[in-house]
Design an enzyme around this catalytic site. Sequence first.
Site, PDB file in Angstrom:
ATOM      1  CD1 TRP A 102      -2.326  -2.239   1.356  1.00  0.00           C
ATOM      2  CD2 TRP A 102      -3.107  -0.869  -0.231  1.00  0.00           C
ATOM      3  NE1 TRP A 102      -3.379  -2.867   0.727  1.00  0.00           N
ATOM      4  CE2 TRP A 102      -3.873  -2.047  -0.240  1.00  0.00           C
ATOM      5  CE3 TRP A 102      -3.409   0.134  -1.151  1.00  0.00           C
ATOM      6  CZ2 TRP A 102      -4.930  -2.250  -1.125  1.00  0.00           C
ATOM      7  CZ3 TRP A 102      -4.471  -0.064  -2.036  1.00  0.00           C
ATOM      8  CH2 TRP A 102      -5.216  -1.241  -2.018  1.00  0.00           C
ATOM      9  CG  ASP A 171      -2.883   4.439   4.086  1.00  0.00           C
ATOM     10  OD1 ASP A 171      -3.906   4.216   4.773  1.00  0.00           O
ATOM     11  OD2 ASP A 171      -2.651   3.850   3.016  1.00  0.00           O
ATOM     12  CE  LYS A 195      -8.899  -1.641   4.487  1.00  0.00           C
ATOM     13  NZ  LYS A 195      -8.823  -2.580   3.391  1.00  0.00           N
TER      14      LYS A 195
HETATM   15  N1  PMP Z   1      -4.264   1.939   2.162  1.00  0.00           N
HETATM   16  C1  PMP Z   1      -4.334   0.786   2.849  1.00  0.00           C
HETATM   17  C2  PMP Z   1      -3.371   0.561   3.960  1.00  0.00           C
HETATM   18  C3  PMP Z   1      -5.295  -0.164   2.531  1.00  0.00           C
HETATM   19  O1  PMP Z   1      -5.375  -1.306   3.208  1.00  0.00           O
HETATM   20  C4  PMP Z   1      -6.200   0.091   1.477  1.00  0.00           C
HETATM   21  C5  PMP Z   1      -7.295  -0.888   1.084  1.00  0.00           C
HETATM   22  N2  PMP Z   1      -7.107  -2.176   1.392  1.00  0.00           N
HETATM   23  C6  PMP Z   1      -6.080   1.289   0.792  1.00  0.00           C
HETATM   24  C7  PMP Z   1      -5.109   2.190   1.159  1.00  0.00           C
HETATM   25  C8  PMP Z   1      -6.992   1.610  -0.360  1.00  0.00           C
HETATM   26  O2  PMP Z   1      -8.287   1.824   0.118  1.00  0.00           O
HETATM   27  P1  PMP Z   1      -9.514   2.015  -0.866  1.00  0.00           P
HETATM   28  O3  PMP Z   1      -9.851   0.687  -1.416  1.00  0.00           O
HETATM   29  O4  PMP Z   1     -10.576   2.580   0.046  1.00  0.00           O
HETATM   30  O5  PMP Z   1      -9.104   2.992  -1.903  1.00  0.00           O
END
Ligand code: PMP
Length: 360
Positions: A102, A171, A195
């Site tokens: 991520w 994040d 989450k």
């Molecule tokens: N950052 C992290 C740490 C994530 O776990 C995720 C989604 N699993 C995201 C960003 C992206 O999130 P979204 O699908 O809401 O764009």
Amino acid sequence: MARSHNFSAGPTALPLEVLQQAHEEFFDFAGTGMSVMEISHRSEVFMELGHQAEQDLRAILQVPSQYKVLFVQGGASMQFAQVPMNLLGDKGTADYLHTGLWSGKAIQAAQRYCDVRVAASSKASGFDRIPCAADYNLNPNAAYLHYTENETVHGAQFADVPDACVPLVCDACSSLLSKPIDVARHGLIYAAAQKNMGAAGLTVVIVDEALLGRALALTPEILDYARIAKAESMLNTPSTFPWYLTGLTLKWVLRRGGIASIHQLNQTKAELLYRTIDDSGGFYRNRVEAPFRSINNVPFVLADPALEPAFLRLAEQSGLMGLKGHASVGGVRASLYNAVTLQAVQALSDFMKDFAQVHG
Ligand code: PMP
């Protein structure tokens, strides 16, 4: 009612009480004779709901008053672009810590807008740790330092907030509300709701007022934090139903005793699962170094990968859902977000022991 044990990485389990309340209020919200989905976002009743969710979030995370709380759309991925657009100002460069899939995506997105410097990376060791603070190569002229508090795919989590000499951007997509976070040490924190906070479609941004008003000229008005803050997250129609669900989830967190007791239970859940893995005599293996093992996402592999399909199939037959690892790394992953009960983790642990006994 047969409810599965849901270990999905998100969207994932919501507290049963939250689902029940949403169910009860579905056709008639707050005596309006309308569903919360059917009422105007500018109605008094919705504005009250929105403000209450903000107040509860502020209380739970002890958000200092100079921080704005924004409720936006586009997911955490939108923030990968919205953060540089809004925070770069005239700096032209930002620092990122690369600790897994991520943060890698955040880096890639930011490269469209600025010169991204990777201040530290754990890529060489397969993202099995968080780099040591002494190894950070920080740029005092960076617009900000970005880190991913919990790597949802690789299962590595920061043990401490990193030290930064520039505004710190976090994040916290897969960890916000699962453990305490010192908001005051950050310039900005963002997390999508699916989450620990509710349903997909809503993203929370907590931002220091002092960072507002420096958006790049190319930033669309709808993505400008200063304008969103001024309009109290209602520049356009917000994601009303997920905002409502987040409000219910925040009330549930408060009823559970707040973030400290939620965190304690999350630690107990994670310890139980890591112990099951570590005591399996190598049958199961998690390769993240102990201090950085995530309490939210526990990826592991079976010593014999050929057994994985049977493991996942039998798990599902036992009501243990969402255990397939992320496509990029394979294996198994159990996400232990707030609404996953200790009983669910116990059921998973028992299943894993039985499976290892039969197949080991
Ligand atoms: N950052 C992290 C740490 C994530 O776990 C995720 C989604 N699993 C995201 C960003 C992206 O999130 P979204 O699908 O809401 O764009």
